[in-house]
Design an enzyme around this catalytic site. Sequence first.
Site, PDB file in Angstrom:
ATOM      1  N   LEU A 110       0.857  -1.195   0.000  1.00  0.00           N
ATOM      2  CA  LEU A 110       0.000   0.000   0.000  1.00  0.00           C
ATOM      3  C   LEU A 110       0.889   1.240   0.000  1.00  0.00           C
ATOM      4  O   LEU A 110       1.760   1.361   0.865  1.00  0.00           O
ATOM      5  CB  LEU A 110      -0.872   0.053   1.256  1.00  0.00           C
ATOM      6  CG  LEU A 110      -2.111  -0.828   1.363  1.00  0.00           C
ATOM      7  CD1 LEU A 110      -2.722  -0.653   2.747  1.00  0.00           C
ATOM      8  CD2 LEU A 110      -3.134  -0.474   0.291  1.00  0.00           C
ATOM      9  N   HIS A 111       0.665   2.147  -0.957  1.00  0.00           N
ATOM     10  CA  HIS A 111       1.423   3.391  -0.904  1.00  0.00           C
ATOM     11  C   HIS A 111       0.707   4.573  -1.551  1.00  0.00           C
ATOM     12  O   HIS A 111       1.132   5.710  -1.386  1.00  0.00           O
ATOM     13  CB  HIS A 111       2.787   3.212  -1.581  1.00  0.00           C
ATOM     14  CG  HIS A 111       2.712   3.201  -3.072  1.00  0.00           C
ATOM     15  ND1 HIS A 111       2.317   2.103  -3.786  1.00  0.00           N
ATOM     16  CD2 HIS A 111       2.976   4.166  -3.992  1.00  0.00           C
ATOM     17  CE1 HIS A 111       2.334   2.376  -5.075  1.00  0.00           C
ATOM     18  NE2 HIS A 111       2.741   3.624  -5.229  1.00  0.00           N
TER      19      HIS A 111
END
Length: 380
Positions: free
Chosen positions: A216-217
Amino acid sequence: MVDPQTPAHILCVVGARPNFMKIAPIMRAFNAPGSGLSASLVHTGQHYDAAMKHAFFEQLHIPEPDVDLGVGSGSHAVQTAQIMLKFEPVLDARKPAAVLVVGDVNSTIACALVAVKKGIPVVHVEAGLRSGDRAMPEEINRILTDQLSDLLFTTEASAAANLQREGIAPDKVFFVGNVMIDTLRYNLASATPAAATLAAAGAGPEFAGGFGLLTLHRPSNVDDPVVLRRLLRELADISRDTPLVFPVHPRTRGSISAAGLDSLLAEASILTLPPQGYLEMLGLMREARLVLTDSGGIQEETTALGVPCITLRESTERPITVDEGTNTIVGTDPAAIRRAWQAILNGGGKAGRQPEHWDGRAAERIAAVLADWYRSVRAA
């Protein structure tokens, strides 16, 4: 007068982690004997630390940058402006035949803009990808870079239709395939076994029976604490049946702490790791039961590996991974995430197939087109 045997000097630009996997096969192909090309490398320093350089440049055998601009982090405006200011003197000194940029990061648009203003041809690798979401900074970078480019190399056939809609002449566009898959195929045999990475991280016995990989980013997922909490709660629930390995991006780690969600992760079967090198990530992806991600590149890599992928976004700029690959788009709705996860557990997920030209030879095709282009320019 230019010697007709003189190779075309192409100045290649990288700036952030997603660029490194794309530039490695390009540098190999351009500097191969008889290619008609020579390449030098500029690292803008948009994303840089010593550990990352070791994990990517050394693992992927990328040559040391000829120029490191050392720009560092900052807002989009500050970063783009600093890259432009520092890149212009490099062009003045090196006078390349063309500037090659990859992907959609700030370095891509910044260096393309400087080059075109100075009358230097721009080559864009991974052109024509569109998510349709202009709230993504990367989407703006893609659109503008393509408008500035003289040669546009695409990874999938649908990209040509996007470019045609935007008024780009078809004779500028070349469907060559995906250089990220060149890198994946070149390095697959050297990937670090997942068991080694898990053992080094102190994984519990529950991971021995199979695991999912989570990344996740994206700002839309990690900058809004409400969205982040909703995602992590569902992922924590899923981890009780499918343990998750979670290499945590630095901005994501900061957002988790700021939102007070560290305890949620600690109580789940989620193994958090620092950012991993390319070979470690490749090994984890290859052996995962499924991957949950908001990364564009990982959508492509999982399709190449035949690993089911659940994309935690509302759209994708890589539709071929859905149409032909292993990817399912679910957004951030917990019910949709759970349905996709359950479908993979029950039926194994989408089998997918290898898209056209994802054969490990995209960089060779790019080199051939560029050499022909240079010969035609020199003859004119």
